[in-house]
Structure formats: structure tokens, C-alpha cells
Design an enzyme around this catalytic site. Structure first.
Site, PDB file in Angstrom:
ATOM      1  N   PHE A  36       4.157 -19.770   6.469  1.00 39.91           N
ATOM      2  CA  PHE A  36       5.035 -19.337   7.501  1.00 39.91           C
ATOM      3  C   PHE A  36       4.533 -19.053   8.884  1.00 39.91           C
ATOM      4  O   PHE A  36       3.885 -17.891   8.678  1.00 39.91           O
ATOM      5  CB  PHE A  36       6.105 -18.225   6.904  1.00 39.91           C
TER       6      PHE A  36
ATOM      7  N   ASP B 224      -3.231 -16.719  11.735  1.00 45.61           N
ATOM      8  CA  ASP B 224      -1.959 -15.963  12.021  1.00 45.61           C
ATOM      9  C   ASP B 224      -2.113 -14.681  11.217  1.00 45.61           C
ATOM     10  O   ASP B 224      -2.039 -14.818   9.898  1.00 45.61           O
ATOM     11  CB  ASP B 224      -0.674 -17.110  11.450  1.00 45.61           C
TER      12      ASP B 224
ATOM     13  N   LYS C 279       4.483  -8.075  14.425  1.00 42.89           N
ATOM     14  CA  LYS C 279       4.753  -7.044  13.363  1.00 42.89           C
ATOM     15  C   LYS C 279       4.485  -5.570  13.559  1.00 42.89           C
ATOM     16  O   LYS C 279       5.082  -4.854  14.304  1.00 42.89           O
ATOM     17  CB  LYS C 279       4.559  -7.493  11.965  1.00 42.89           C
TER      18      LYS C 279
HETATM   19  C1  LIG Z   1       2.411 -15.039   9.029  1.00 47.33           C
HETATM   20  C2  LIG Z   1       3.665 -14.896  10.080  1.00 47.33           C
HETATM   21  N1  LIG Z   1       3.840 -15.377  11.270  1.00 47.33           N
HETATM   22  C3  LIG Z   1       4.811 -15.449  12.089  1.00 47.33           C
HETATM   23  C4  LIG Z   1       5.940 -14.931  11.823  1.00 47.33           C
HETATM   24  C5  LIG Z   1       6.962 -14.584  12.655  1.00 47.33           C
HETATM   25  O1  LIG Z   1       7.168 -13.635  13.490  1.00 47.33           O
HETATM   26  P1  LIG Z   1       8.485 -12.995  13.918  1.00 47.33           P
HETATM   27  O2  LIG Z   1       9.651 -13.023  12.887  1.00 47.33           O
HETATM   28  O3  LIG Z   1       8.307 -11.817  14.786  1.00 47.33           O
HETATM   29  O4  LIG Z   1       8.797 -14.215  15.190  1.00 47.33           O
HETATM   30  C6  LIG Z   1       5.894 -14.026  10.319  1.00 47.33           C
HETATM   31  C7  LIG Z   1       7.204 -13.585  10.341  1.00 47.33           C
HETATM   32  O5  LIG Z   1       7.417 -13.218   9.107  1.00 47.33           O
HETATM   33  C8  LIG Z   1       5.001 -14.367   9.583  1.00 47.33           C
HETATM   34  O6  LIG Z   1       4.766 -13.453   8.298  1.00 47.33           O
END
Ligand SMILES: Cc1ncc(COP(=O)(O)O)c(C=O)c1O
Length: 401
Positions: free
Chosen positions: A140, A224, A253
Site C-alpha cells: 500500500f 516507503d 504519518k
Molecule cells: C506505507 C504507506 N505509504 C503511504 C501511505 C499513504 O499515506 P497518507 O494516508 O498519509 O496519504 C500509507 C498510509 O497508510 C502507508 O501505510
């Protein structure tokens, strides 16, 4: 239900766009690892706003930093420098072992920026056909179209296509990565621990082998760490557990402790990829969010939270393991790192019913990967609070049996 809570829920159903499915309660205030709804019911916070509230709720250092910065200067845009942002860039580079930091406002934007950086790095070097990204099944990466394209789960992608320019391969399968790696690949994008996918930790050796494939092919290794970064797993970056240094890393986050901010930190070599005008955002790196993130980083140091996460993660892991042993009909296994761990529920069990029962019992946590109860509390949670949460899970599971 208290009048005002009921009335607010009713108004929410009338006017909020229904792209979420909240239970009928309104959270009104928080303190440390506890939150209260409008009726005054207390909940133990085992989810930290989805791994965001690093310092819990109402941490005096964070609230003071936000209040002081708000009184001083909230926004200037990137037409000018601002001091908190310059200092934050330095702190992030120091902690990630990188040389450059680029800011944005969310996790999905951090992933977007990293994808753009990877593509344009090759473009400015004359390799205009190097644009494909290798990403992983069950990953994700966010909801904007670029981040969604690299996300490896149909439930998020369905209905938004065409989403092209990506090759998804099984997580942990080095041979499949090797096969997918051709001259068009710009980058390999990986979560060291797949968070939304159910807190699946990269198998031993996997990230190291990806690093080696990137080194030999010239593709960027982009990580990520939106969910795993900023101490959540017991290291500043989860990549450190594997001894791997990415070329660029996305954070968000937990970075602002609840104030929206995202960042990409990268090596000096990628500085030419995004020259002035090629990428940006009005709000990115604003003084308010930067001051909040600085306060989070300083508090992590002052309260030695990374070491605390290691110790609490072990305590949590042992307690979750004991629950798996006690309730083998309900729980399959536990997995995770630091303060990002899950209880995987047996097939055929109604996880949403268990999740709702936990909430009614006063414990807030999240479901990840469709079958796992995810624990991602504030990094400041106390041993006593951890034990209280475990005991609530125990009570609820005893009833399920
Ligand atoms: C690994 C990862 N990347 C990207 C995101 C997207 O982040 P945001 O919700 O702040 O756009 C998340 C959100 O859960 C995530 O867990």
C-alpha cells in the site's frame, strides 16, 4: 447516546461524503495514550490515529511547539525559506543518513515525489524510456493516482484504471524481481514492513538482495517508510533492521505527531532530478508542520523513545504470543516489529465483530490486511497501558470463545 454525540453523528451522515465508515461516536479529546468520546467514554489508544500520534495526545512539548509557532508564523509558501523547515531538513538528513530532504503534506504525496524523483533522475541523464517501477503485491502506497498505481492490492485500485507503468511481483520473491528488471525499470519501491497489507515483515535477505539488484542495474532503491519510519519499529527507519540504505525514503504519518507533513529524504546524487519548477506544493514544509516535526524528533531523542520502542515492542510481542497460545481457535499468529504488530485472526472468524467488541470494551485498534488486528500505539505508551490493552483483548477473546 448523548444528545450532542447523536446529533453530530446524524449531521455527519447528512453532509460528510461517505467514503469512510465510522462507528457512531465522536472522539473529543485525548491525553497520552487515552482518548475520550463526546459522551465521556474512555478508550485506550492502541492505534495512534493509524500510526501517527507518535507522542500520544496532548504532549506538552508538541503542543507548546505548535502554539508558539502558530503565534509566530504559520505559512510563507516556498517563495521563501523558513527556519523550522531548514532545521528539520538537517535533522531528517542526520537521522536517515541522507543529504537532502524534500517536503510535502502526506504519505501519498511523499510516494508521488519519490516516484517523480526516480523517473526524472533517469530522464535528465538521457534515459527517457526508464520509467517503470517494480513494486510488490499486497503493498500500500497511498491513494493519489501515482501512489495508487504502485499499490499492489486490487481492492484499492479497482475502478480507477488504467494504472500503468508498474510491474507487481510477489513480496519476498527475488527471482521474480530479477525477471521483471529490464532496461525500462527506473526504481524498485518497497515497504520494509507491509503495513496496510497486514504488517508483513520483509523476509531475511530480501531487502539486501533488492539493494544489490538496484546497484547492478542502476534502478533506484526507494523505500516507503510512511508507516514504519520515525521510530515505530524500534529504529528510526525500519530499513536499519536489515542493514540497507535506500536511495530515497518516504516519511509521513508519525513525523508530525498528528500535524500533516510528509517528506522524502534522498542521497546527494539525486539532487539534479527535480530542479526548481519541476515539483512543489504550496503548503509543503510550512513553518507550523515543520515546528511540530522538529518537536517530535527532539522528544524522541530526549525521552529515548527508540530504545523504549525496542523494550515495549518485546513486551508487546511476548503478550501477543501468549494470546495466540491461549486462543488457538481464534488467532493464527502474531508478527511485526517494535510497536507495529498484529494478531492474525483465524479464517472464518468475524474479525470486524471482534474489532467492534474491542472498541465497546474501550480499546481502539485497527484491522490490517483483512485478517489482522493491528497494534500501533503512541511510542510513549506505558508498560501499564500496554498490559491494560492486552488484558482487554484477553477479556474480549474469552467471550468470543
Ligand atoms: C506505507 C504507506 N505509504 C503511504 C501511505 C499513504 O499515506 P497518507 O494516508 O498519509 O496519504 C500509507 C498510509 O497508510 C502507508 O501505510
Amino acid at each position: 447516546m448523548n444528545e450532542s454525540q447523536a446529533a453530530l453523528v446524524e449531521a455527519a451522515h447528512q453532509h460528510l461524503y461517505p467514503n469512510y465508515k465510522q462507528p457512531p461516536l465522536v472522539l473529543a479529546r485525548g491525553r497520552g495514550s487515552q482518548v475520550w468520546d463526546l459522551e465521556g467514554k474512555r478508550y485506550l489508544d492502541f492505534y495512534a490515529g493509524i500510526a501517527v500520534s507518535t507522542l500520544g495526545h496532548g504532549h506538552p512539548r508538541l503542543t507548546r511547539a505548535i502554539a508558539e509557532q502558530a503565534a509566530q508564523l504559520i505559512h510563507v509558501s516556498n517563495y521563501f525559506f523558513n527556519e523550522p523547515n531548514i532545521r528539520l531538513a538537517g535533522e531528517l538528513c542526520k537521522r536517515t543518513g541522507m543529504q537532502r530532504a524534500l517536503f510535502c503534506n502526506s504519505g501519498t504525496e511523499a510516494v508521488e515525489a519519490m516516484l517523480k524523483l526516480a523517473r526524472r533522475y533517469h530522464y535528465v541523464r538521457g534515459a527517457q524510456d526508464r520509467y517503470t517501477v517494480i513494486a510488490f503485491a499486497n503493498s500500500f502506497h497511498g491513494r493519489t493516482l501515482g501512489a495508487l498505481t504502485v499499490t499492489g492490492q486490487p481492492k484499492y485500485r479497482d475502478g480507477f484504471g488504467p494504472l500503468t507503468g508498474v510491474k507487481h511481483v510477489p513480496f519476498g520473491d527475488v527471482a521474480a524481481v530479477g525477471q521483471a528488471l529490464d532496461d525500462h525499470v527506473a526504481a524498485i519501491l518497497v515497504e520494509p514492513v507491509q503495513g496496510e497489507g497486514g504488517v508483513v515483515v520483509a523476509p531475511p535477505g530480501f531487502l539486501e538482495q533488492l539493494r544489490a539488484l538496484c546497484d547492478s542495474s542502476g534502478a533506484l532503491f526507494i523505500a516507503d517508510e510512511v508507516q514504519t519510519g520515525v521510530g515505530r519499529t524500534g529504529r528510526f527507519l525500519a530499513c536499519e533492521h536489515f542493514g540497507v540504505q535506500p536511495d530515497a525514503v518516504a516519511l509521513a504519518k508519525g513525523l508530525g505527531g498528528g500535524v500533516p507533513i510528509g517528506a522524502v529524504a534522498c542521497r546527494e546524487r539525486y539532487t539534479e532530478a527535480l530542479p526548481p519548477g519541476s515539483h512543489g506544493s504550496t503548503f509543503a514544509g510550512n513553518p507550523l508542520a515543520s515546528a511540530a516535526a522538529l518537536a517530535v524528533l527532539e522528544t524522541i531523542d530526549q525521552e529515548q523513545l527508540i530504545a523504549a520502542v525496542q523494550q515495549k515492542g518485546e513486551r508487546l510481542g511476548r503478550a501477543l504470543q501468549a494470546l495466540v497460545a491461549r486462543y488457538p481457535d481464534i488467532l493464527q499468529q502474531t508478527r511485526g516489529l517494535g510497536l507495529l504488530q498484529v494478531l492474525v485472526v483465524q479464517d472464518g472468524r468475524d474479525i470486524m465483530a471482534i474489532h467492534a467488541a474491542l472498541r465497546d470494551a474501550g480499546l481502539l485498534l485497527t484491522v490490517a490486511g483483512g485478517n489482522a488486528l493491528r497494534v500501533s500505539p503512541p511510542l510513549t505508551i506505558t508498560d501499564q497501558e500496554l498490559d491494560e490493552g492486552i488484558s482487554l483483548i484477553d477479556q474480549v477473546l474469552r467471550r468470543v470463545v
